[in-house]
Design an enzyme around this catalytic site. Sequence first.
Site, mmCIF file in Angstrom:
data_model
loop_
_atom_site.group_PDB
_atom_site.id
_atom_site.type_symbol
_atom_site.label_atom_id
_atom_site.label_comp_id
_atom_site.label_asym_id
_atom_site.label_seq_id
_atom_site.Cartn_x
_atom_site.Cartn_y
_atom_site.Cartn_z
ATOM 1 N N ASP A 127 0.815 -1.216 0.000
ATOM 2 C CA ASP A 127 0.000 0.000 0.000
ATOM 3 C C ASP A 127 0.855 1.277 0.000
ATOM 4 O O ASP A 127 1.958 1.284 0.540
ATOM 5 C CB ASP A 127 -0.893 -0.020 1.253
ATOM 6 C CG ASP A 127 -2.026 0.977 1.159
ATOM 7 O OD1 ASP A 127 -2.302 1.484 0.054
ATOM 8 O OD2 ASP A 127 -2.639 1.262 2.195
ATOM 9 N N GLY A 128 0.311 2.327 -0.604
ATOM 10 C CA GLY A 128 0.980 3.630 -0.552
ATOM 11 C C GLY A 128 1.586 4.076 -1.873
ATOM 12 O O GLY A 128 2.240 5.119 -1.946
ATOM 13 N N ASN A 164 -10.449 -3.012 -6.514
ATOM 14 C CA ASN A 164 -9.580 -2.135 -7.309
ATOM 15 C C ASN A 164 -10.106 -1.849 -8.721
ATOM 16 O O ASN A 164 -9.630 -0.929 -9.390
ATOM 17 C CB ASN A 164 -8.144 -2.699 -7.392
ATOM 18 C CG ASN A 164 -7.368 -2.555 -6.099
ATOM 19 O OD1 ASN A 164 -6.469 -3.340 -5.819
ATOM 20 N ND2 ASN A 164 -7.692 -1.552 -5.296
ATOM 21 N N HIS A 167 2.815 2.834 -8.988
ATOM 22 C CA HIS A 167 2.697 1.372 -9.084
ATOM 23 C C HIS A 167 3.966 0.769 -9.704
ATOM 24 O O HIS A 167 4.389 -0.322 -9.313
ATOM 25 C CB HIS A 167 1.464 0.983 -9.903
ATOM 26 C CG HIS A 167 0.175 1.400 -9.244
ATOM 27 N ND1 HIS A 167 -0.090 1.145 -7.926
ATOM 28 C CD2 HIS A 167 -0.898 2.087 -9.715
ATOM 29 C CE1 HIS A 167 -1.279 1.635 -7.603
ATOM 30 N NE2 HIS A 167 -1.789 2.223 -8.682
ATOM 31 N N ARG A 195 -5.661 -1.278 8.583
ATOM 32 C CA ARG A 195 -6.853 -2.080 8.271
ATOM 33 C C ARG A 195 -6.395 -3.372 7.597
ATOM 34 O O ARG A 195 -5.300 -3.425 7.050
ATOM 35 C CB ARG A 195 -7.740 -1.347 7.245
ATOM 36 C CG ARG A 195 -8.467 -0.152 7.727
ATOM 37 C CD ARG A 195 -9.392 0.363 6.613
ATOM 38 N NE ARG A 195 -8.648 0.775 5.431
ATOM 39 C CZ ARG A 195 -8.022 1.938 5.307
ATOM 40 N NH1 ARG A 195 -8.036 2.813 6.299
ATOM 41 N NH2 ARG A 195 -7.381 2.242 4.197
ATOM 42 N N ARG A 233 -0.294 8.275 -10.836
ATOM 43 C CA ARG A 233 -0.397 7.124 -9.933
ATOM 44 C C ARG A 233 0.300 5.878 -10.513
ATOM 45 O O ARG A 233 0.867 5.078 -9.774
ATOM 46 C CB ARG A 233 -1.867 6.810 -9.653
ATOM 47 C CG ARG A 233 -2.575 7.895 -8.852
ATOM 48 C CD ARG A 233 -4.029 7.526 -8.615
ATOM 49 N NE ARG A 233 -4.143 6.304 -7.833
ATOM 50 C CZ ARG A 233 -4.076 6.246 -6.497
ATOM 51 N NH1 ARG A 233 -3.900 7.348 -5.797
ATOM 52 N NH2 ARG A 233 -4.188 5.094 -5.873
ATOM 53 N N ARG A 274 0.128 7.568 -2.985
ATOM 54 C CA ARG A 274 0.655 8.704 -2.197
ATOM 55 C C ARG A 274 2.121 8.980 -2.528
ATOM 56 O O ARG A 274 2.560 10.120 -2.585
ATOM 57 C CB ARG A 274 0.484 8.419 -0.690
ATOM 58 C CG ARG A 274 -0.903 8.767 -0.183
ATOM 59 C CD ARG A 274 -1.178 8.128 1.143
ATOM 60 N NE ARG A 274 -1.479 6.705 0.970
ATOM 61 C CZ ARG A 274 -1.546 5.826 1.967
ATOM 62 N NH1 ARG A 274 -1.321 6.225 3.203
ATOM 63 N NH2 ARG A 274 -1.855 4.578 1.737
ATOM 64 N N ARG A 325 1.636 -4.399 6.680
ATOM 65 C CA ARG A 325 0.961 -3.370 5.895
ATOM 66 C C ARG A 325 1.744 -2.068 6.051
ATOM 67 O O ARG A 325 1.714 -1.431 7.103
ATOM 68 C CB ARG A 325 -0.484 -3.148 6.340
ATOM 69 C CG ARG A 325 -1.138 -2.075 5.475
ATOM 70 C CD ARG A 325 -2.641 -2.026 5.595
ATOM 71 N NE ARG A 325 -3.161 -1.237 4.477
ATOM 72 C CZ ARG A 325 -4.403 -1.241 4.058
ATOM 73 N NH1 ARG A 325 -5.282 -2.005 4.645
ATOM 74 N NH2 ARG A 325 -4.788 -0.490 3.030
HETATM 75 C C1 FPP Z 1 -2.172 -0.024 -3.254
HETATM 76 O O1 FPP Z 1 -1.609 1.278 -3.215
HETATM 77 C C2 FPP Z 1 -1.573 -0.759 -4.367
HETATM 78 C C3 FPP Z 1 -2.277 -1.328 -5.396
HETATM 79 C C4 FPP Z 1 -3.745 -1.273 -5.507
HETATM 80 C C5 FPP Z 1 -1.591 -2.007 -6.521
HETATM 81 C C6 FPP Z 1 -0.366 -2.792 -6.174
HETATM 82 C C7 FPP Z 1 0.321 -3.159 -7.413
HETATM 83 C C8 FPP Z 1 1.654 -3.140 -7.606
HETATM 84 C C9 FPP Z 1 2.654 -2.848 -6.545
HETATM 85 C C10 FPP Z 1 2.213 -3.442 -8.951
HETATM 86 C C11 FPP Z 1 1.936 -4.871 -9.311
HETATM 87 C C12 FPP Z 1 2.997 -5.478 -10.055
HETATM 88 C C13 FPP Z 1 3.907 -6.335 -9.548
HETATM 89 C C14 FPP Z 1 4.913 -6.891 -10.464
HETATM 90 C C15 FPP Z 1 3.962 -6.741 -8.111
HETATM 91 P P1 FPP Z 1 -2.555 2.538 -3.499
HETATM 92 O O2 FPP Z 1 -2.532 2.822 -4.942
HETATM 93 O O3 FPP Z 1 -3.919 2.278 -2.921
HETATM 94 O O4 FPP Z 1 -1.823 3.667 -2.693
HETATM 95 P P2 FPP Z 1 -2.501 4.938 -2.018
HETATM 96 O O5 FPP Z 1 -3.308 4.406 -0.848
HETATM 97 O O6 FPP Z 1 -1.326 5.741 -1.585
HETATM 98 O O7 FPP Z 1 -3.339 5.612 -3.059
#
Ligand code: FPP
Length: 239
Positions: A20-21, A68, A37, A193, A33, A24, A187
């Site tokens: 997560d994160g 998602n 990722h 959460r 965004r 941000r 996490r």
């Molecule tokens: C949550 O952070 C992250 C996700 C929904 C996607 C996770 C996916 C990856 C790390 C890439 C996948 C690929 C590989 C090869 C592992 P968020 O976007 O919700 O962060 P935020 O809470 O800061 O908005």
Amino acid sequence: MALSEKENMAPPRHIAIIMDGNGRWAKKRGLPRTAGHAAGAESFRRIANYCRTLGVEYLTVYAFSTENWKRSQEEVAGIMRLLRRYLEEALRDMDKNRVCFRFFGDLTRLSPELQKLCRDAQMRSEEYDVQVNFCLNYGGRDEIVHAAKLFAQDVAAGKRKPEDLTEALLSTYLYSADVPDPELIIRPSGEQRTSNFLLWQSAYSEYVFMDVLWPDFCEKDLDAAIEEYHRRNRRFGGT
Ligand code: FPP
């Protein structure tokens, strides 16, 4: 001293991570965004390698949840592209990296191309050092409903009786069948959460919540989480 050099700090067999994160992290840098990722995918590569070095047997990561899909088309496509690229590379380098793969989730909603990569990666997955379980279109409640439907189908087909059902038997209908429950769930990003992650499997897991954003998560953060795990007294409800 790195954790790998310390004695009596054997890592858990199974570590699970909510990555997560990313959003941000990107926002702080004025980036889209999808750049977050992409940095998150790099972080995953680093941590998967480190898990192998430490001797962790299973690493489960939350890559894409059933919720998602509500994100913008561009963001969803960006995450899918990263997964595709990663799996293509992983399939090529599988023997060198000694990583194998399982996928938890309903893959039927993914593109046919990505579904094929998942199938190929899973098929080639034997005799490797570390098993990565990718949670893709995954939700913990969805997993339990899916398992209940499979059990009900077996009952309807006369293969099982309702009274056969035990916790151990239900576990065999989950996506995680044959995978031991995670001892440690991490996490990052400051959120505290569970977000529908491994609901059944986390009954006795230690949760470690950390303030670092996933793209910044590095080896020393994993060391710190494992040290925290060792500090806790795990009693499984006993005395
Ligand atoms: C949550 O952070 C992250 C996700 C929904 C996607 C996770 C996916 C990856 C790390 C890439 C996948 C690929 C590989 C090869 C592992 P968020 O976007 O919700 O962060 P935020 O809470 O800061 O908005």
